[in-house]
Design a protein around this motif. Structure first.
Motif, PDB file in Angstrom:
ATOM      1  N   TRP A  93     -33.365 -26.803 -30.499  1.00 56.11           N
ATOM      2  CA  TRP A  93     -33.934 -27.583 -29.418  1.00 56.11           C
ATOM      3  C   TRP A  93     -35.188 -28.273 -29.909  1.00 56.11           C
ATOM      4  O   TRP A  93     -36.025 -27.679 -30.574  1.00 56.11           O
ATOM      5  CB  TRP A  93     -34.295 -26.715 -28.219  1.00 56.11           C
ATOM      6  N   ARG A  96     -35.445 -34.675 -27.866  1.00 57.57           N
ATOM      7  CA  ARG A  96     -34.446 -35.546 -28.501  1.00 57.57           C
ATOM      8  C   ARG A  96     -34.984 -36.943 -28.793  1.00 57.57           C
ATOM      9  O   ARG A  96     -34.498 -37.628 -29.674  1.00 57.57           O
ATOM     10  CB  ARG A  96     -33.220 -35.687 -27.611  1.00 57.57           C
TER      11      ARG A  96
ATOM     12  N   LYS B  13     -23.070 -21.692 -15.838  1.00 56.33           N
ATOM     13  CA  LYS B  13     -22.884 -22.814 -16.769  1.00 56.33           C
ATOM     14  C   LYS B  13     -21.400 -23.125 -16.872  1.00 56.33           C
ATOM     15  O   LYS B  13     -20.588 -22.220 -17.101  1.00 56.33           O
ATOM     16  CB  LYS B  13     -23.422 -22.443 -18.155  1.00 56.33           C
ATOM     17  N   PHE B  15     -18.269 -25.630 -18.494  1.00 54.95           N
ATOM     18  CA  PHE B  15     -17.860 -26.621 -19.490  1.00 54.95           C
ATOM     19  C   PHE B  15     -16.622 -27.301 -18.964  1.00 54.95           C
ATOM     20  O   PHE B  15     -15.834 -26.695 -18.245  1.00 54.95           O
ATOM     21  CB  PHE B  15     -17.515 -25.946 -20.819  1.00 54.95           C
ATOM     22  N   LYS B  71     -27.673 -20.332 -26.292  1.00 50.10           N
ATOM     23  CA  LYS B  71     -27.970 -21.768 -26.320  1.00 50.10           C
ATOM     24  C   LYS B  71     -28.705 -22.208 -25.071  1.00 50.10           C
ATOM     25  O   LYS B  71     -29.552 -23.086 -25.127  1.00 50.10           O
ATOM     26  CB  LYS B  71     -26.683 -22.580 -26.494  1.00 50.10           C
ATOM     27  N   SER B  74     -32.221 -21.058 -25.564  1.00 52.42           N
ATOM     28  CA  SER B  74     -33.002 -21.851 -26.517  1.00 52.42           C
ATOM     29  C   SER B  74     -33.032 -23.327 -26.124  1.00 52.42           C
ATOM     30  O   SER B  74     -33.406 -24.169 -26.920  1.00 52.42           O
ATOM     31  CB  SER B  74     -32.464 -21.668 -27.930  1.00 52.42           C
ATOM     32  N   ARG B  75     -32.629 -23.624 -24.900  1.00 52.27           N
ATOM     33  CA  ARG B  75     -32.758 -24.951 -24.286  1.00 52.27           C
ATOM     34  C   ARG B  75     -31.854 -26.008 -24.879  1.00 52.27           C
ATOM     35  O   ARG B  75     -32.013 -27.194 -24.603  1.00 52.27           O
ATOM     36  CB  ARG B  75     -34.219 -25.436 -24.362  1.00 52.27           C
ATOM     37  N   ILE B  76     -30.896 -25.599 -25.715  1.00 51.06           N
ATOM     38  CA  ILE B  76     -29.974 -26.590 -26.260  1.00 51.06           C
ATOM     39  C   ILE B  76     -28.999 -27.023 -25.165  1.00 51.06           C
ATOM     40  O   ILE B  76     -28.652 -28.186 -25.052  1.00 51.06           O
ATOM     41  CB  ILE B  76     -29.220 -26.007 -27.468  1.00 51.06           C
ATOM     42  N   LEU B  77     -28.585 -26.077 -24.341  1.00 46.83           N
ATOM     43  CA  LEU B  77     -27.745 -26.394 -23.199  1.00 46.83           C
ATOM     44  C   LEU B  77     -28.554 -26.219 -21.917  1.00 46.83           C
ATOM     45  O   LEU B  77     -29.464 -25.400 -21.860  1.00 46.83           O
ATOM     46  CB  LEU B  77     -26.521 -25.469 -23.162  1.00 46.83           C
ATOM     47  N   VAL B  78     -28.197 -26.993 -20.920  1.00 49.35           N
ATOM     48  CA  VAL B  78     -28.896 -26.924 -19.642  1.00 49.35           C
ATOM     49  C   VAL B  78     -27.965 -26.280 -18.622  1.00 49.35           C
ATOM     50  O   VAL B  78     -26.814 -26.684 -18.511  1.00 49.35           O
ATOM     51  CB  VAL B  78     -29.283 -28.341 -19.187  1.00 49.35           C
ATOM     52  N   PRO B  79     -28.421 -25.245 -17.908  1.00 52.63           N
ATOM     53  CA  PRO B  79     -27.539 -24.571 -16.958  1.00 52.63           C
ATOM     54  C   PRO B  79     -27.227 -25.452 -15.755  1.00 52.63           C
ATOM     55  O   PRO B  79     -27.986 -26.358 -15.430  1.00 52.63           O
ATOM     56  CB  PRO B  79     -28.347 -23.346 -16.538  1.00 52.63           C
ATOM     57  N   ASP B  80     -26.088 -25.186 -15.109  1.00 54.85           N
ATOM     58  CA  ASP B  80     -25.727 -25.937 -13.911  1.00 54.85           C
ATOM     59  C   ASP B  80     -26.458 -25.405 -12.686  1.00 54.85           C
ATOM     60  O   ASP B  80     -26.834 -26.151 -11.810  1.00 54.85           O
ATOM     61  CB  ASP B  80     -24.219 -25.849 -13.681  1.00 54.85           C
TER      62      ASP B  80
END
Lengths: 260, 395
Positions: A93, A96, B13, B15, B71, B74-80
């Motif tokens: 992260w 971006r 989350k 997909f 993920k 670690s903020r790579i994915l954003v939860p719904d």
């Protein structure tokens, strides 16, 4: 951010023998080609610089082409940054925005160097001293960077979703380059040149990149301040493009990792 | 909230799994936006808390949502839906060497990687020598990273990531790469961070490792929390569901059996539990058991295994000593008057069975270990056992 920009600059030229020289060779070569083709064969003869009296097609070309080249490079390289950094985006992260912006800033550094060299050459060949216009040139570069960043960020984010936007942009940029008065003065577009009832001269004058080309020519060719309407028009477009581009990019950035 | 606290609340989350995905504008226009996809909930209503300074393990089968969870953390994915609240600096080690640039030197990459992971310039300057030393790269630090072996890249990546000194460290299986020496040092470093009051969240398939490192655990199953709490309890719940006959005891040792009786085994010299003895010493193998049932006709057995995996010796209870036991606890001792195993390291397996049906109540493939030290020159002898014979000559 600084580290990333440096990485961009270093890695771009590390592997090439001439190093930094390449970034200067390309515009120099294109200028030579266009000068022969347009200036000599097709007899495109812009008015001499007013009030500088500079009468050189090469300088006229460079003053408009360097900013346009920056614009088109910012779009094409900026756009690939997220997609090509795939591994980085799905594993780490970080903000971006850093990726496209650092590549655009690296390009802006190149532009600044190219423009400085142009200023020096103009001074040497014509005796016109440009230093008093430096603040104007800096403001113009900043506005151009904002404008190009805005559009590049919008396209970068869109390109993550639709990968063919990259190719589409390449084609459109080529058309845009020839439709924008860069290789020729805006006065070459006939008054009342109507296409489906649209006045092409008016369109050209509304086109922000045409205004940028004109403003840079004002500084580096005419050696005077750009007109206030041009300047305000550029401020308006730069701020609008930058604001919208950043907003759109940041809204979409959350989903980049998923879409890769 | 104190620094290092992690709170995860009602996290969802999803997909989209596309059968038809318009990944180009052209396709999107041709299909007029008709995309066919299925929603797949990778995380469903996940909640847990990690108090500052503790370590949490995430366990579960493949595809249970562990990596998605990391993920999201670690903020790579954003939860719904739901939220993650973390206090302090977070460093995620999802993959070693992510973001290395092959054309740049190790030195330049340290600065680059460090920057991406959120270190400031002055911090990097300060920690640079430590990073290089930990990675053990020496002069190679000025060579381009593309010339490094994968092990060197892994070491460099780990060194940078732990140099950040995060308040919260998120680690995904990465300790499984690298040679043994590197794994040992990384585990040491993890323990250092932990004793320094840092919070850690850790995914691993090595349940013994989770048991060793983690204070608490979360078991994810198809995106849902099946169990949360003390590491040992959660791991046992998990193991019972995967293979109903398996459990892990308080020392992280695996047990297999129907579980009516549970035992522990120690090697003792006198009253003291020992891990090493001299050859010829008297040792006692003490088996302690407890059960909630009334059991009959038990047999207890153990085996010594050599370091290279051979069964060296063993014995089991044949008589009526444990004809009927429980409910309750008890002990059983087996005395070896003089250990005749040759110098080396051995481990013991043991089992408690029904004497007639051979039904296994509890067993463990590796319950204790014993090193045998030489008394004289025994290490020169071949095999595993001292014969204790004498030579004599005639003629």
């Amino acid at each position: 951010m600084r580290n990333l920009t440096q990485r961009e600059l270093r890695s771009r030229y590390r592997r090439s023998f001439l190093g930094w020289g390449w970034s200067l060779l390309q515009p120099a070569m294109m200028t030579a080609v266009y000068a022969i083709m347009l200036g000599y064969y097709l007899k495109v003869t812009p008015e001499p610089g007013d009030p500088s009296g500079i009468d050189s097609f090469a300088f006229f070309l460079l003053a408009g082409m360097l900013p346009f080249n920056f614009f088109s490079a910012a779009l094409t390289t900026g756009m690939g940054t997220i997609v090509n950094a795939g591994g980085l985006v799905t594993r780490v992260w970080f903000p971006r925005l850093v990726l496209p912006l650092s590549s655009i800033i690296a390009l802006a550094v190149s532009l600044a160097i190219e423009l400085s060299i142009l200023a020096v050459i103009v001074t040497v060949f014509t005796g016109e001293f440009l230093l008093h216009l430096l603040p104007v040139a800096v403001v113009l570069v900043v506005l151009l960077v904002m404008f190009a960043s805005g559009i590049a960020l919008f396209l970068t984010a869109a390109n993550v979703r639709f990968r063919d936007i990259e190719y589409l942009t390449g084609v459109l940029l080529l058309a845009y380059f020839y439709m924008t008065p860069v290789l020729y003065p805006v006065t070459f577009i006939p008054q009342r040149a109507l296409l489906f009832g649209i006045d092409l001269r008016e369109v050209a004058l509304a086109n922000p990149m045409a205004r940028f080309a004109m403003a840079f020519r004002n500084v580096f060719y005419d050696v005077r301040l750009p007109g206030l309407p041009t300047f305000l028009w550029l401020v308006f477009w730069s701020v609008l493009a930058f604001y919208c581009g950043v907003r759109y990019f940041v809204r979409r950035a959350d989903r980049f990792a998923e879409m890769m | 909230m104190p620094k290092g606290d992690v709170v995860v609340e009602d996290l969802w989350k999803t997909f989209r799994i596309y059968q038809q995905r318009s990944s180009t504008l052209k396709q999107a226009i041709l299909r007029r936006g008709n995309e066919v996809f299925e929603e797949f909930w990778a995380l469903r209503d996940v909640s847990f808390e990690v108090p500052a300074g503790t370590t949490l393990g995430l366990i579960g089968a493949n595809g249970a949502g562990k990596s998605t969870m990391l993920k999201v953390l670690s903020r790579i994915l954003v939860p719904d839906k739901g939220r993650v609240h973390m206090e302090g600096r977070v460093s995620a080690l999802l993959e070693l060497g992510a973001g290395f640039h092959p054309e740049l030197s190790g030195r330049e990459n340290i600065f680059l990687n460090g920057t991406i992971l959120g270190m400031s310039q002055s911090e990097l300057d300060r920690r640079f020598d430590d990073i290089v030393a930990f990675a053990g790269l020496g002069h190679a630090i000025d060579n381009a990273v593309k010339t490094y072996s994968s092990g060197m890249q892994a070491r460099l990546g780990f060194s940078v990531a732990v140099a950040i000194e995060p308040d919260i460290l998120i680690v995904d299986e990465v300790l499984a790469v690298g040679d043994e020496e590197f794994q040992r040092r990384s585990l040491e470093r993890m323990n250092e961070l932990r004793s320094g009051g840092r919070t850690a969240i850790f995914v691993s398939h090595g349940l013994a490792q989770v048991q060793q490192i983690c204070d608490s655990a979360v078991w994810l199953d198809h995106g849902q929390v099946r169990a949360v709490g003390r590491t040992e309890d959660v791991i046992n719940d998990y193991l019972r569901s995967v293979s109903p006959l398996t459990r892990v005891d308080a020392h992280g040792r695996e047990h297999i059996g129907s579980g009516e009786i549970e035992f522990d085994l120690d090697v003792c010299a006198g009253d003291e539990v020992v891990g090493a003895v001299e050859m010829g010493a008297e040792v006692t193998i003490r088996v302690r058991w407890k059960t909630d049932h009334r059991l009959q006709n038990l047999s207890v057995g153990f085996l010594f295994h050599s370091a290279d995996g051979h069964v060296v010796a063993g014995d089991h209870l044949r008589d009526e000593t444990l004809a009927a036991i429980g409910p309750g606890a008890g002990e059983l001792e087996y005395t070896i008057p003089g250990v005749q195993l040759l110098p080396g390291s051995y481990h013991l397996s043991a089992a408690i069975r029904d004497r007639h049906s051979a039904h296994v109540y509890d067993s463990s493939p590796n319950i204790a270990s014993l090193s045998v030290h030489p008394r004289g020159h025994e290490f020169e002898l071949p095999g595993y056992v001292a014969l204790g014979g004498t030579w004599s000559s005639r003629g």
